[in-house]
Write an enzyme that holds these catalytic residues in place. Sequence first.
Site, PDB file in Angstrom:
ATOM      1  N   GLY A  87       0.762  -1.096  -0.446  1.00 32.86           N
ATOM      2  CA  GLY A  87       0.297   0.099   0.023  1.00 32.86           C
ATOM      3  C   GLY A  87       0.683   0.978   0.135  1.00 32.86           C
ATOM      4  O   GLY A  87       0.155   2.136   0.502  1.00 32.86           O
ATOM      5  N   HIS A  94       8.612   6.507   5.277  1.00 29.30           N
ATOM      6  CA  HIS A  94       6.803   7.736   6.745  1.00 29.30           C
ATOM      7  C   HIS A  94       6.857   6.551   7.623  1.00 29.30           C
ATOM      8  O   HIS A  94       6.058   5.273   6.894  1.00 29.30           O
ATOM      9  CB  HIS A  94       6.593   8.172   6.404  1.00 29.30           C
ATOM     10  CG  HIS A  94       5.258   7.623   4.953  1.00 29.30           C
ATOM     11  ND1 HIS A  94       5.980   7.751   4.127  1.00 29.30           N
ATOM     12  CD2 HIS A  94       4.087   7.744   5.297  1.00 29.30           C
ATOM     13  CE1 HIS A  94       4.876   7.073   2.726  1.00 29.30           C
ATOM     14  NE2 HIS A  94       3.649   6.984   3.806  1.00 29.30           N
TER      15      HIS A  94
HETATM   16 ZN   LIG Z   1       1.993   7.036   3.733  1.00 31.54          ZN
END
Ligand SMILES: [Zn+2]
Length: 126
Positions: A87, A94
Amino acid sequence: MSCPFCAIPAERIIDRNESGFVIRDGFPVSPGHTLIIPHRHIGSFFELSRPERDDLFDLLDQAKLVLDREFKPNAYNIGINDGPAAGQTVPHLHIHLIPRFEGDMADPRGGVRYVIPDKAKYWKDE
Ligand SMILES: [Zn+2]
Ligand SMILES: [Zn+2]
């Protein structure tokens, strides 16, 4: 190259150290949704050096304290989408720090297991 995190406007950065920086997510899934991001443009958590990991976890700890004070959440989800098949849409690592509040979902059980909704639920309802 147009990586949104490499080109982040300085005024969005709320904390930083030698290895990374912290911003609030532009499309928060809950109030206070925060991102911890390395300065180095790498895609995967597993590419971090040990000192970078330590620095990013320091920022994560600090961000949690700030959110505790500002939003008083009941809980947190901490998550990384590591790779497009998982995804990941921005190709710059991050760490999501997502404050959670009692009642923000009817049944929050399973949490990050819901990345695969059909398999998330392993329990039987009474
Ligand atoms: Zn993200
Ligand atoms: Zn980048």
